[in-house]
Design a protein around this motif. Structure first.
Motif, PDB file in Angstrom:
ATOM      1  N   HIS A   1      -0.194 -14.209   5.927  1.00  0.00           N
ATOM      2  CA  HIS A   1      -1.337 -13.777   5.118  1.00  0.00           C
ATOM      3  C   HIS A   1      -1.011 -12.468   4.398  1.00  0.00           C
ATOM      4  O   HIS A   1      -0.155 -11.713   4.854  1.00  0.00           O
ATOM      5  CB  HIS A   1      -2.567 -13.544   6.015  1.00  0.00           C
ATOM      6  CG  HIS A   1      -2.888 -14.700   6.897  1.00  0.00           C
ATOM      7  ND1 HIS A   1      -3.469 -15.844   6.443  1.00  0.00           N
ATOM      8  CD2 HIS A   1      -2.676 -14.888   8.227  1.00  0.00           C
ATOM      9  CE1 HIS A   1      -3.622 -16.701   7.449  1.00  0.00           C
ATOM     10  NE2 HIS A   1      -3.140 -16.141   8.543  1.00  0.00           N
ATOM     11  N   PRO A   2      -1.746 -12.181   3.306  1.00  0.00           N
ATOM     12  CA  PRO A   2      -1.620 -10.860   2.673  1.00  0.00           C
ATOM     13  C   PRO A   2      -2.046  -9.788   3.680  1.00  0.00           C
ATOM     14  O   PRO A   2      -2.863 -10.069   4.543  1.00  0.00           O
ATOM     15  CB  PRO A   2      -2.599 -10.920   1.505  1.00  0.00           C
ATOM     16  CG  PRO A   2      -2.841 -12.374   1.260  1.00  0.00           C
ATOM     17  CD  PRO A   2      -2.671 -13.055   2.601  1.00  0.00           C
ATOM     18  N   PRO A   3      -1.529  -8.609   3.638  1.00  0.00           N
ATOM     19  CA  PRO A   3      -0.560  -8.083   2.676  1.00  0.00           C
ATOM     20  C   PRO A   3       0.889  -8.417   3.007  1.00  0.00           C
ATOM     21  O   PRO A   3       1.770  -8.116   2.217  1.00  0.00           O
ATOM     22  CB  PRO A   3      -0.789  -6.581   2.731  1.00  0.00           C
ATOM     23  CG  PRO A   3      -1.209  -6.322   4.140  1.00  0.00           C
ATOM     24  CD  PRO A   3      -2.019  -7.539   4.540  1.00  0.00           C
ATOM     25  N   GLU A   4       1.158  -9.077   4.177  1.00  0.00           N
ATOM     26  CA  GLU A   4       2.547  -9.403   4.526  1.00  0.00           C
ATOM     27  C   GLU A   4       3.201 -10.326   3.493  1.00  0.00           C
ATOM     28  O   GLU A   4       4.392 -10.226   3.243  1.00  0.00           O
ATOM     29  CB  GLU A   4       2.625 -10.076   5.894  1.00  0.00           C
ATOM     30  CG  GLU A   4       2.404  -9.155   7.062  1.00  0.00           C
ATOM     31  CD  GLU A   4       2.624  -9.874   8.376  1.00  0.00           C
ATOM     32  OE1 GLU A   4       2.201 -11.048   8.519  1.00  0.00           O
ATOM     33  OE2 GLU A   4       3.253  -9.269   9.259  1.00  0.00           O
ATOM     34  N   THR A   5       2.450 -11.236   2.888  1.00  0.00           N
ATOM     35  CA  THR A   5       3.019 -12.197   1.939  1.00  0.00           C
ATOM     36  C   THR A   5       3.169 -11.621   0.530  1.00  0.00           C
ATOM     37  O   THR A   5       3.818 -12.232  -0.320  1.00  0.00           O
ATOM     38  CB  THR A   5       2.164 -13.468   1.868  1.00  0.00           C
ATOM     39  OG1 THR A   5       0.818 -13.112   1.549  1.00  0.00           O
ATOM     40  CG2 THR A   5       2.202 -14.242   3.173  1.00  0.00           C
ATOM     41  N   ASP A   6       2.586 -10.451   0.282  1.00  0.00           N
ATOM     42  CA  ASP A   6       2.629  -9.849  -1.056  1.00  0.00           C
ATOM     43  C   ASP A   6       4.012  -9.287  -1.368  1.00  0.00           C
ATOM     44  O   ASP A   6       4.682  -8.724  -0.497  1.00  0.00           O
ATOM     45  CB  ASP A   6       1.617  -8.705  -1.174  1.00  0.00           C
ATOM     46  CG  ASP A   6       0.177  -9.174  -1.050  1.00  0.00           C
ATOM     47  OD1 ASP A   6      -0.096 -10.371  -1.287  1.00  0.00           O
ATOM     48  OD2 ASP A   6      -0.672  -8.325  -0.714  1.00  0.00           O
ATOM     49  N   ILE A   7       4.405  -9.407  -2.642  1.00  0.00           N
ATOM     50  CA  ILE A   7       5.623  -8.765  -3.130  1.00  0.00           C
ATOM     51  C   ILE A   7       5.439  -7.253  -2.972  1.00  0.00           C
ATOM     52  O   ILE A   7       4.348  -6.721  -3.198  1.00  0.00           O
ATOM     53  CB  ILE A   7       5.866  -9.116  -4.621  1.00  0.00           C
ATOM     54  CG1 ILE A   7       5.999 -10.626  -4.824  1.00  0.00           C
ATOM     55  CG2 ILE A   7       7.051  -8.349  -5.194  1.00  0.00           C
ATOM     56  CD1 ILE A   7       7.234 -11.262  -4.286  1.00  0.00           C
ATOM     57  N   VAL A   8       6.505  -6.554  -2.587  1.00  0.00           N
ATOM     58  CA  VAL A   8       6.413  -5.101  -2.390  1.00  0.00           C
ATOM     59  C   VAL A   8       5.926  -4.435  -3.678  1.00  0.00           C
ATOM     60  O   VAL A   8       6.233  -4.896  -4.782  1.00  0.00           O
ATOM     61  CB  VAL A   8       7.751  -4.482  -1.933  1.00  0.00           C
ATOM     62  CG1 VAL A   8       8.149  -5.013  -0.568  1.00  0.00           C
ATOM     63  CG2 VAL A   8       8.854  -4.679  -2.946  1.00  0.00           C
ATOM     64  N   PRO A   9       5.144  -3.359  -3.565  1.00  0.00           N
ATOM     65  CA  PRO A   9       4.565  -2.712  -4.742  1.00  0.00           C
ATOM     66  C   PRO A   9       5.598  -2.307  -5.798  1.00  0.00           C
ATOM     67  O   PRO A   9       5.324  -2.409  -7.002  1.00  0.00           O
ATOM     68  CB  PRO A   9       3.857  -1.474  -4.170  1.00  0.00           C
ATOM     69  CG  PRO A   9       3.588  -1.809  -2.740  1.00  0.00           C
ATOM     70  CD  PRO A   9       4.695  -2.728  -2.309  1.00  0.00           C
ATOM     71  N   GLU A  10       6.768  -1.875  -5.373  1.00  0.00           N
ATOM     72  CA  GLU A  10       7.794  -1.430  -6.318  1.00  0.00           C
ATOM     73  C   GLU A  10       8.289  -2.547  -7.241  1.00  0.00           C
ATOM     74  O   GLU A  10       8.827  -2.285  -8.321  1.00  0.00           O
ATOM     75  CB  GLU A  10       8.998  -0.839  -5.566  1.00  0.00           C
ATOM     76  CG  GLU A  10       8.682   0.396  -4.760  1.00  0.00           C
ATOM     77  CD  GLU A  10       8.220   0.109  -3.322  1.00  0.00           C
ATOM     78  OE1 GLU A  10       8.331   1.023  -2.493  1.00  0.00           O
ATOM     79  OE2 GLU A  10       7.753  -1.019  -3.039  1.00  0.00           O
ATOM     80  N   LEU A  11       8.099  -3.797  -6.819  1.00  0.00           N
ATOM     81  CA  LEU A  11       8.568  -4.943  -7.608  1.00  0.00           C
ATOM     82  C   LEU A  11       7.436  -5.822  -8.129  1.00  0.00           C
ATOM     83  O   LEU A  11       7.686  -6.789  -8.860  1.00  0.00           O
ATOM     84  CB  LEU A  11       9.534  -5.791  -6.774  1.00  0.00           C
ATOM     85  CG  LEU A  11      10.906  -5.169  -6.548  1.00  0.00           C
ATOM     86  CD1 LEU A  11      11.628  -5.833  -5.385  1.00  0.00           C
ATOM     87  CD2 LEU A  11      11.739  -5.247  -7.819  1.00  0.00           C
ATOM     88  N   ALA A  12       6.198  -5.506  -7.776  1.00  0.00           N
ATOM     89  CA  ALA A  12       5.066  -6.365  -8.140  1.00  0.00           C
ATOM     90  C   ALA A  12       4.926  -6.555  -9.651  1.00  0.00           C
ATOM     91  O   ALA A  12       4.681  -7.668 -10.125  1.00  0.00           O
ATOM     92  CB  ALA A  12       3.772  -5.823  -7.541  1.00  0.00           C
ATOM     93  N   GLN A  13       5.099  -5.484 -10.419  1.00  0.00           N
ATOM     94  CA  GLN A  13       4.993  -5.592 -11.884  1.00  0.00           C
ATOM     95  C   GLN A  13       6.094  -6.480 -12.450  1.00  0.00           C
ATOM     96  O   GLN A  13       5.863  -7.244 -13.376  1.00  0.00           O
ATOM     97  CB  GLN A  13       5.038  -4.222 -12.557  1.00  0.00           C
ATOM     98  CG  GLN A  13       3.720  -3.488 -12.482  1.00  0.00           C
ATOM     99  CD  GLN A  13       2.666  -4.167 -13.349  1.00  0.00           C
ATOM    100  OE1 GLN A  13       2.195  -5.273 -13.071  1.00  0.00           O
ATOM    101  NE2 GLN A  13       2.290  -3.501 -14.426  1.00  0.00           N
ATOM    102  N   HIS A  14       7.288  -6.353 -11.892  1.00  0.00           N
ATOM    103  CA  HIS A  14       8.403  -7.198 -12.338  1.00  0.00           C
ATOM    104  C   HIS A  14       8.105  -8.662 -12.028  1.00  0.00           C
ATOM    105  O   HIS A  14       8.371  -9.537 -12.856  1.00  0.00           O
ATOM    106  CB  HIS A  14       9.706  -6.754 -11.680  1.00  0.00           C
ATOM    107  CG  HIS A  14      10.137  -5.387 -12.085  1.00  0.00           C
ATOM    108  ND1 HIS A  14      10.716  -5.114 -13.304  1.00  0.00           N
ATOM    109  CD2 HIS A  14      10.056  -4.203 -11.428  1.00  0.00           C
ATOM    110  CE1 HIS A  14      10.981  -3.816 -13.375  1.00  0.00           C
ATOM    111  NE2 HIS A  14      10.589  -3.242 -12.252  1.00  0.00           N
ATOM    112  N   ALA A  15       7.546  -8.927 -10.868  1.00  0.00           N
ATOM    113  CA  ALA A  15       7.199 -10.303 -10.500  1.00  0.00           C
ATOM    114  C   ALA A  15       6.138 -10.863 -11.440  1.00  0.00           C
ATOM    115  O   ALA A  15       6.187 -12.041 -11.802  1.00  0.00           O
ATOM    116  CB  ALA A  15       6.727 -10.358  -9.049  1.00  0.00           C
ATOM    117  N   SER A  16       5.214 -10.020 -11.863  1.00  0.00           N
ATOM    118  CA  SER A  16       4.133 -10.504 -12.735  1.00  0.00           C
ATOM    119  C   SER A  16       4.639 -10.926 -14.108  1.00  0.00           C
ATOM    120  O   SER A  16       3.998 -11.724 -14.778  1.00  0.00           O
ATOM    121  CB  SER A  16       3.041  -9.439 -12.878  1.00  0.00           C
ATOM    122  OG  SER A  16       3.497  -8.358 -13.675  1.00  0.00           O
TER     123      SER A  16
END
Length: 179
Positions: free
Chosen positions: A67-82
């Protein structure tokens, strides 16, 4: 030699896989992704989702990253993933879930460049699966880590050399030369 069509595959850079043993790789992966994006070539992120009754839970007794937040992409890469070509959700070790395999086939990628977590499991399995699909795998050794620690990372690299060839293990600085 035919033209290389390469994609960068960022494996499972999720909160649930980041700890003191793997945290240091985040900045290296950010550097790699930014360099890759600047070339205009595709970036794909994978995101692992464990689930109740999974083989990971039943056989390994590991129930994290459900479940989130464990499944979330790390904040440093979240924008790149988007803004990535895709984010592939998977319930297996490998990038080559049905969605990942279909994307690689549709895009006609000849080379896949792997980085992320964990070197000895999801990164290794993805690279081996690419090899077995006749897609050239590249494993970026300084942009991979293991939440299991240095020994697990080193074991993954040892096995990767045997599975996909020592020449397929590269560093970030080698990418401009080899790809």
């Amino acid at each position: 030699m035919s033209e290389t069509r390469a994609a960068l595959i960022v494996i499972d850079m999720q909160n649930g896989f980041i700890n003191d043993r793997s945290r240091g790789v985040i900045s290296k992966i950010v550097e790699l992704v930014e360099h890759w994006e600047a070339t205009g070539r595709p970036v794909v992120f994978t995101r692992y989702h464990n689930y109740p009754g999974s083989p990971f839970e039943r056989l390994i007794h590991w129930s994290s990253v459900q479940h989130p937040p464990e499944t979330d992409i790390v904040p440093e890469l979240a924008q790149h993933a988007s803004r990535a070509r895709a984010v592939i959700d998977k319930k297996i070790y490998s990038y080559f879930s049905p969605e990942g395999a279909a994307l690689a086939e549709e895009e006609g990628w000849t080379d896949l460049v792997f980085c992320g977590v964990a070197t000895e499991s999801c990164v290794l399995k993805s690279a081996v699966d690419a090899f077995e699909r006749d897609v050239t795998p590249w494993l970026v050794t300084d942009a991979c880590a293991s939440h299991g620690g240095q020994a697990a990372h080193d074991a993954g690299l040892l096995v990767a050399r045997r599975f996909i060839g020592a020449g397929q293990l590269i560093k970030i600085d080698d990418i401009g030369v080899k790809l």
